[in-house]
Motif scaffolding. Structure first.
Motif, short mmCIF file in Angstrom:
data_model
loop_
_atom_site.label_atom_id
_atom_site.label_comp_id
_atom_site.label_asym_id
_atom_site.label_seq_id
_atom_site.Cartn_x
_atom_site.Cartn_y
_atom_site.Cartn_z
N THR A 188 0.83 -1.21 0.00
CA THR A 188 0.00 0.00 0.00
C THR A 188 0.86 1.26 0.00
OG1 THR A 188 -1.72 -1.20 1.19
CG2 THR A 188 -1.87 1.20 1.19
N LEU A 189 1.89 1.26 0.83
CA LEU A 189 2.76 2.44 0.90
C LEU A 189 3.49 2.68 -0.42
CD1 LEU A 189 4.16 4.75 2.42
CD2 LEU A 189 5.87 3.08 3.17
N VAL A 190 4.15 1.66 -0.94
CA VAL A 190 4.98 1.84 -2.13
C VAL A 190 4.13 2.07 -3.38
CG1 VAL A 190 6.67 0.73 -3.65
CG2 VAL A 190 6.94 0.58 -1.16
N ALA A 191 3.20 1.14 -3.65
CA ALA A 191 2.45 1.21 -4.91
C ALA A 191 1.36 2.28 -4.88
CB ALA A 191 1.84 -0.15 -5.24
N SER A 192 0.48 2.22 -3.88
CA SER A 192 -0.68 3.11 -3.87
C SER A 192 -0.36 4.52 -3.40
CB SER A 192 -1.79 2.51 -3.01
OG SER A 192 -2.20 1.27 -3.53
N VAL A 193 0.27 4.63 -2.25
CA VAL A 193 0.53 5.97 -1.70
C VAL A 193 1.64 6.68 -2.47
CG1 VAL A 193 1.30 7.25 0.35
CG2 VAL A 193 -0.31 5.35 0.61
N ALA A 194 2.81 6.06 -2.58
CA ALA A 194 3.96 6.75 -3.15
C ALA A 194 3.95 6.82 -4.68
CB ALA A 194 5.26 6.10 -2.67
N LEU A 195 3.99 5.66 -5.34
CA LEU A 195 4.14 5.66 -6.80
C LEU A 195 2.94 6.24 -7.52
CD1 LEU A 195 5.86 2.20 -7.42
CD2 LEU A 195 6.90 4.47 -7.47
N ILE A 196 1.77 5.72 -7.24
CA ILE A 196 0.58 6.17 -7.97
C ILE A 196 -0.01 7.41 -7.32
CG2 ILE A 196 -1.72 5.55 -8.78
CD1 ILE A 196 0.64 4.07 -10.19
N GLY A 197 -0.23 7.38 -6.03
CA GLY A 197 -0.89 8.50 -5.37
C GLY A 197 -0.10 9.79 -5.42
N LEU A 198 1.05 9.80 -4.78
CA LEU A 198 1.80 11.05 -4.68
C LEU A 198 2.55 11.41 -5.96
CD1 LEU A 198 3.07 10.70 -1.01
CD2 LEU A 198 1.08 11.96 -1.86
N PHE A 199 3.20 10.43 -6.59
CA PHE A 199 3.95 10.76 -7.80
C PHE A 199 3.02 10.94 -9.00
CE2 PHE A 199 6.38 9.63 -11.64
CZ PHE A 199 7.29 10.67 -11.61
N GLU A 200 2.25 9.93 -9.32
CA GLU A 200 1.39 10.00 -10.51
C GLU A 200 0.25 11.01 -10.32
OE1 GLU A 200 -0.67 9.09 -14.13
OE2 GLU A 200 1.42 8.92 -13.53
N GLY A 201 -0.47 10.90 -9.22
CA GLY A 201 -1.63 11.76 -9.02
C GLY A 201 -1.28 13.19 -8.66
N VAL A 202 -0.50 13.34 -7.60
CA VAL A 202 -0.22 14.70 -7.11
C VAL A 202 0.80 15.41 -8.00
CG1 VAL A 202 0.66 16.05 -5.16
CG2 VAL A 202 -0.89 14.12 -4.74
N TYR A 203 1.94 14.77 -8.25
CA TYR A 203 2.97 15.46 -9.05
C TYR A 203 2.58 15.53 -10.53
CZ TYR A 203 7.30 16.54 -11.47
OH TYR A 203 8.24 17.12 -12.30
N ASN A 204 2.35 14.37 -11.13
CA ASN A 204 2.12 14.34 -12.58
C ASN A 204 0.84 15.04 -13.03
OD1 ASN A 204 4.41 12.79 -12.77
ND2 ASN A 204 3.38 10.94 -13.44
N HIS A 205 -0.14 15.13 -12.15
CA HIS A 205 -1.41 15.72 -12.61
C HIS A 205 -1.86 16.94 -11.82
CE1 HIS A 205 -2.12 12.98 -15.86
NE2 HIS A 205 -1.69 12.00 -15.08
N LEU A 206 -1.98 16.83 -10.51
CA LEU A 206 -2.41 18.02 -9.75
C LEU A 206 -1.43 19.17 -9.94
CD1 LEU A 206 -3.75 16.71 -6.31
CD2 LEU A 206 -5.03 17.91 -8.06
N LEU A 207 -0.15 18.90 -9.72
CA LEU A 207 0.84 19.96 -9.85
C LEU A 207 0.94 20.46 -11.29
CD1 LEU A 207 3.01 21.75 -8.56
CD2 LEU A 207 4.67 19.93 -9.07
N LYS A 208 1.01 19.53 -12.25
CA LYS A 208 1.12 19.93 -13.66
C LYS A 208 -0.04 20.82 -14.07
CE LYS A 208 -0.13 17.27 -16.96
NZ LYS A 208 -0.29 16.10 -17.83
N ASN A 209 -1.26 20.42 -13.73
CA ASN A 209 -2.43 21.23 -14.10
C ASN A 209 -2.44 22.57 -13.37
OD1 ASN A 209 -4.64 19.91 -15.97
ND2 ASN A 209 -3.57 18.26 -14.89
N ALA A 210 -2.09 22.56 -12.10
CA ALA A 210 -2.06 23.81 -11.34
C ALA A 210 -1.06 24.78 -11.96
CB ALA A 210 -1.70 23.54 -9.87
N LEU A 211 0.13 24.29 -12.29
CA LEU A 211 1.14 25.16 -12.90
C LEU A 211 0.72 25.61 -14.30
CD1 LEU A 211 4.40 23.29 -11.83
CD2 LEU A 211 3.42 25.37 -10.82
N PHE A 212 0.18 24.69 -15.08
CA PHE A 212 -0.24 25.00 -16.44
C PHE A 212 -1.31 26.09 -16.44
CE2 PHE A 212 -2.93 24.35 -20.19
CZ PHE A 212 -1.99 24.31 -21.21
N TYR A 213 -2.34 25.92 -15.61
CA TYR A 213 -3.47 26.85 -15.63
C TYR A 213 -3.23 28.14 -14.84
CZ TYR A 213 -6.10 23.43 -18.22
OH TYR A 213 -6.52 22.56 -19.20
#
Length: 158
Positions: free
Chosen positions: A76-101
């Motif tokens: 749960t920590l490695v796959a869900s929280v870190a890799l997908i949740g924080l990296f994929e979701g927060v960095y790759n999308h939330l941050l990217k969209n926030a910076l873009f817009y």
């Protein structure tokens, strides 16, 4: 108390992985990038094992010192929280969209999110499902921390 955290963490983890699977399959189709389907090698096993562990815990009880519970926490920590949740979701999308817009320079965006791995926002559903990953990741992270704290309190009592 710990049963509630395990239930919430398991549900959020499975929801995140299902959403991630849909998001990457959709992205593979619209951007003609079949390599995006690699995520299914992570998301599908995480979904399966999370469900198996969850029902095992319901049937047998949560034995916090068991190998199964340890694997559940690491998975749960490695796959869900870190890799997908924080990296994929927060960095790759939330941050990217926030910076873009908010108008961050194109050069900065390309530095932080270089092509061809990243696409600048240009498809509503792709970005929407990507941002949702970050939205789900936030309560998942909070409940995972609560679970670890409850585990620590339990271990201290024992």
């Amino acid at each position: 108390m710990m049963k509630q955290e395990v239930t919430t963490v398991s549900r959020l983890s499975v929801a995140l992985m299902v959403l991630t699977s849909i998001h990457h399959a959709y992205g593979a189709i619209i951007y003609n990038t079949p390599w995006r389907l690699h995520i299914l090698m992570i998301s599908v096993p995480v979904i399966v094992f999370t469900i198996i562990f969850y029902y095992w815990f319901l049937k047998k009880g949560i034995r916090t010192r068991s190998l199964f519970f340890g694997i559940y926490l690491v998975l749960t920590l490695v796959a869900s929280v870190a890799l997908i949740g924080l990296f994929e979701g927060v960095y790759n999308h939330l941050l990217k969209n926030a910076l873009f817009y908010t108008g961050v320079s194109h050069d900065t965006l390309l530095f932080l999110f270089p092509p061809p791995t990243y696409e600048m926002p240009n498809d509503f559903w792709f970005e929407f499902t990507g941002v949702l990953q970050g939205v789900v990741a936030i309560p998942l992270t909070v409940y995972f921390v609560r679970l670890v704290r409850a585990l620590a309190v339990k271990e201290k009592k024992d």
